[in-house]
Design a protein around this motif. Structure first.
Motif, short mmCIF file in Angstrom:
data_model
loop_
_atom_site.label_atom_id
_atom_site.label_comp_id
_atom_site.label_asym_id
_atom_site.label_seq_id
_atom_site.Cartn_x
_atom_site.Cartn_y
_atom_site.Cartn_z
N GLU A 1 -41.39 -20.92 90.85
CA GLU A 1 -40.22 -21.20 91.81
C GLU A 1 -40.27 -23.10 91.54
N ASP A 2 -41.18 -23.41 91.60
CA ASP A 2 -41.67 -24.87 92.16
C ASP A 2 -42.19 -26.22 91.68
N GLY A 3 -42.33 -25.29 90.32
CA GLY A 3 -41.78 -26.01 89.68
C GLY A 3 -43.88 -26.73 88.89
N ASN A 4 -44.43 -25.68 89.47
CA ASN A 4 -45.87 -26.28 89.29
C ASN A 4 -46.51 -25.10 88.30
N ILE A 5 -47.13 -25.67 87.19
CA ILE A 5 -47.14 -24.75 86.02
C ILE A 5 -48.49 -24.27 86.53
N ARG A 6 -48.14 -22.78 86.15
CA ARG A 6 -49.08 -21.70 86.46
C ARG A 6 -49.95 -20.90 85.09
N TRP A 7 -49.03 -21.58 83.95
CA TRP A 7 -49.81 -20.77 82.69
C TRP A 7 -49.28 -21.57 81.39
N ALA A 8 -50.49 -21.52 80.28
CA ALA A 8 -50.03 -22.27 79.10
C ALA A 8 -50.70 -22.01 77.75
N SER A 9 -49.79 -22.20 76.79
CA SER A 9 -50.87 -21.35 75.46
C SER A 9 -51.38 -23.18 74.98
N PHE A 10 -51.54 -22.28 74.15
CA PHE A 10 -52.67 -23.94 73.33
C PHE A 10 -51.42 -23.39 72.01
N GLN A 11 -51.63 -25.25 71.20
CA GLN A 11 -50.69 -25.24 70.64
C GLN A 11 -49.96 -24.33 68.85
N GLY A 12 -49.12 -24.82 68.48
CA GLY A 12 -48.74 -23.61 67.21
C GLY A 12 -47.99 -25.44 66.80
N ALA A 13 -47.98 -24.87 65.14
CA ALA A 13 -47.27 -26.06 64.75
C ALA A 13 -46.88 -25.31 63.38
N PHE A 14 -44.73 -25.88 63.71
CA PHE A 14 -43.56 -25.95 62.40
C PHE A 14 -43.37 -26.99 61.90
N TYR A 15 -42.64 -26.46 60.81
CA TYR A 15 -41.78 -27.59 60.16
C TYR A 15 -40.59 -27.69 59.36
N VAL A 16 -40.89 -28.24 59.90
CA VAL A 16 -38.76 -28.90 59.51
C VAL A 16 -38.45 -29.23 58.01
N GLU A 17 -38.37 -28.50 57.19
CA GLU A 17 -38.45 -28.92 55.37
C GLU A 17 -36.94 -29.80 54.96
N SER A 18 -37.33 -31.10 54.52
CA SER A 18 -36.56 -32.12 53.69
C SER A 18 -35.59 -30.97 52.69
N VAL A 19 -34.20 -31.70 52.24
CA VAL A 19 -33.19 -31.28 51.79
C VAL A 19 -33.15 -32.74 50.50
N ILE A 20 -32.58 -32.49 49.73
CA ILE A 20 -31.56 -33.30 48.54
C ILE A 20 -30.53 -33.53 48.76
N GLY A 21 -29.97 -34.61 48.83
CA GLY A 21 -28.83 -36.11 49.43
C GLY A 21 -28.65 -35.25 51.10
#
Length: 627
Positions: free
Chosen positions: A100-120
């Motif tokens: 509640e004070d805004g202090n980080i108590r825990w965090a995960s490691f990074q993972g990767a996601f993708y946003v695919e391109s589209v035609i037009g």
């Protein structure tokens, strides 16, 4: 679903691509992680965010996630926004948890996601929503939903107002109907009281004819069944004595008649003998010592007392060779004595006739006795009726709680509770204080309602003889609880914890604190689903009555679990059984039974069973034990 183990995001291949360029709210990703991490930190109370880094612009962003917590897991739901889907290529993400004070108590490691391109189309955007903007977006959506809900609420409120107006109209009609019904009930009560008075008068008249001493009729003390029964008993003995007298007199009469008949026969024989001797001349002779011989007598009627000697001997013997004047004197003496005896017997018969009536000489003794018995009610069914009355009189003379409760009657016990009355109750005789009696103390009327009502009850046995007493009217008005709840049952109510204090002070002042009996009572102390669900034994000096005490059964209380409200008070008070008119005292007063989650039971002003919300202020008419 994306599993999080030891801070690592295990992303299934099928969930790596989160959107096509330009999609808006088209994808959702769910993260599952243990509630307690291996470091021993409970993550349930932390706030979670998803930190994002876009490789196409080398910029960062933060996405809000929805959190659900169970005993073992935390579920986080991420809805992919258009601000994220505008960034083509790889997007790195990690979960962050802050306090509640805004202090980080825990965090995960990074993972990767993708946003695919589209035609037009679907070109990458350099814009992104900040965390504050996302919150604003959520607020806008909530506001829109609230606006929609408010419109529905206003419409519902309008419907409620219309329904309330209808309810008020119906309530007005109901109240008017209740007033009319109560007026009709008042008329019925008046008629009932008149009929009850007539029945009371008939009852008094019946008691007058049964045993007298009621002041109902002139001469009733010598004109009633009990008096005649006693007279009949005495008359029965007299009749038996009369029978013996008649039998003895009859024997004497028979003996006297036999003696008279025998004397008459003897006299006739003597007369015949004398006549025979006169006829034959045997009675003539020479001059004797007494003078000249007597004349020849031709008729026995010529004999007179002047010519014979009288003999003083009663019933004289006749000897052969006696002179005629001696013999004749004996005969006349005998006949004279027989006449006197006959006159004596006749006098005895007349005396008996005068004493027992002409029927003595015309009716045998058995018939006379039966007639006497019939007159005084000792024959046949009358005898059985008198025996029944005698039994009833014996029951009236009995003492004890059974008699006091079985034969309640209204009687004035005075303006104070006396030492004599206390001793009568404590002895268990209840000769002075019986059910149906009443005191008028300091302007308040109290009824003796049931003798030994709780005797031998309690987890600690109650062995003291006592009288259960109730006030004729409520002491005052009070609430069961300040709000419409029945939590804790009767024992947990405001009425029990503090609402009876003034009532207890009043009865202690009127009867004396030493005469209010403390005892154990079984009361409801828990409620579930609107019904009593628990109970316990408590010390008590005063408490509200329950439905069984008033009606002899439950009416509105407790449903299938009513036993918790009944406790040991499981039978109707003898006073209310004999005088149900005393239940309805034209007041509404509380009973202790739970009716629902919001209401307790009560007795309505018109005398019927009812219930009311716990916060209503109604009459307080409790019961207590005196001794």
């Amino acid at each position: 679903m994306i599993k999080v183990r030891n801070k690592t995001l295990f992303i299934p291949e099928s969930e790596l691509s989160i959107a096509a360029a330009g999609d808006t709210d088209s994808a959702v990703r769910v993260f599952k992680l243990d509630r307690v991490c291996p470091d021993g930190i409970d993550l349930a109370n932390l706030s979670f965010r998803l930190d994002l880094r876009y490789t196409d612009t080398n910029s960062t962003d933060t996405a809000l996630v929805d959190k659900e917590v169970t005993d073992d897991e935390i579920t986080l739901t991420w809805t992919v926004k258009s601000s994220t889907s505008r960034h083509l290529g790889t997007i790195f993400a990690n979960i962050r948890a802050v306090n509640e004070d805004g202090n980080i108590r825990w965090a995960s490691f990074q993972g990767a996601f993708y946003v695919e391109s589209v035609i037009g189309g679907g070109t990458a955007s350099k814009d992104q929503l900040t965390e504050f903007e996302q919150l604003e977006e959520r607020i806008d959506k909530k506001t829109s939903a609230l606006d929609t809900s408010e419109a529905a609420r206003v419409e519902a409120e309008n419907g409620r107002v219309t329904a309330e107006e209808g309810r008020v109209a119906a309530e007005t009609a109901r109240v008017n109907g209740e007033i009319e019904r109560e007026q009709a009930f008042d008329t019925a009560i008046t008629d009932f009281n008149r009929d009850r008075q007539e029945l009371k008068d008939y009852r008094n008249l019946s008691e007058s004819y049964a045993h007298g001493n009621t002041g109902t009729r002139t001469g009733e003390d010598t004109d009633n069944a009990k008096y005649y029964a006693e007279k009949a008993s005495a008359s029965s003995a007299s009749a038996k004595a009369s029978e013996d007298i008649v039998t003895a007199i009859q024997v004497n009469i028979d003996n006297s008649v036999a003696a008279a008949n025998e004397a008459a026969t003897n006299a006739a024989n003597v007369a015949n003998t004398v006549q025979t001797k006169l006829d034959s001349g045997e009675l003539k002779g020479e001059k004797g010592d007494r003078g000249d011989p007597g004349p020849t007598i031709t008729d026995a009627s010529d004999l007179t007392l002047n010519t014979v000697d009288t003999v003083a001997t009663e019933y004289p013997e006749f000897n052969a060779g006696e002179e005629i004047h001696v013999f004749a004197g004996k005969v006349l003496k005998f006949l004279g004595d027989l006449k006197k005896k006959t006159e004596t017997v006749s006098s005895d018969i007349k005396t008996l006739t005068a004493k027992v009536g002409d029927a003595v000489l015309t009716t045998n003794a058995t018939d006379l006795s039966a007639a006497v018995n019939e007159v005084f009610g000792m024959a046949g069914n009358n005898a059985k009726s008198i025996e029944t009355i005698d039994g009833f009189i014996e029951a009236l003379k009995a003492d004890g709680a059974a008699r006091a409760n079985a034969l309640p009657f209204e009687h004035d016990l005075g303006t104070s509770f006396t030492a004599e009355q206390s001793a009568d109750i404590r002895s268990g005789k209840f000769e002075k204080v019986r059910t149906g009696g009443y005191w008028t103390i300091n302007g308040r009327k109290y009824w003796a309602a049931h003798a030994d009502y709780r005797l031998h009850c309690g987890d600690t046995e109650l062995t003291a003889h006592h009288m259960l007493v109730i006030p004729d009217k409520s002491f005052y008005d009070g609430v069961m609880n300040d709000t419409n709840v029945t939590t804790g049952g009767y024992n947990g109510s405001k009425m029990k914890t503090s609402g009876l204090a003034n009532a207890l002070a009043t009865v202690k002042a009127d009867f004396g604190a030493d005469h209010i009996l403390t005892h154990r009572i079984l009361l409801t102390n828990a409620v579930s689903n609107g019904m009593g669900s628990g109970w316990a034994w408590y010390d008590s000096q005063i408490d509200l009555m329950n439905e069984h005490m008033v009606y002899g059964s439950y009416a509105w209380g407790g449903g299938a679990q009513n036993g918790y409200d009944t406790g040991e008070d499981k039978s109707q008070l003898a006073l209310f059984q004999a005088r149900p008119d005393l239940i309805g005292n034209r007041q509404i007063w509380w009973l202790r039974d739970v009716q629902s989650a919001t209401a307790f039971c009560n007795v309505r002003a018109a005398g019927h069973a009812g219930n009311e919300n716990a916060s209503a202020s109604l009459g307080v008419r409790p019961a207590f034990l005196i001794y």
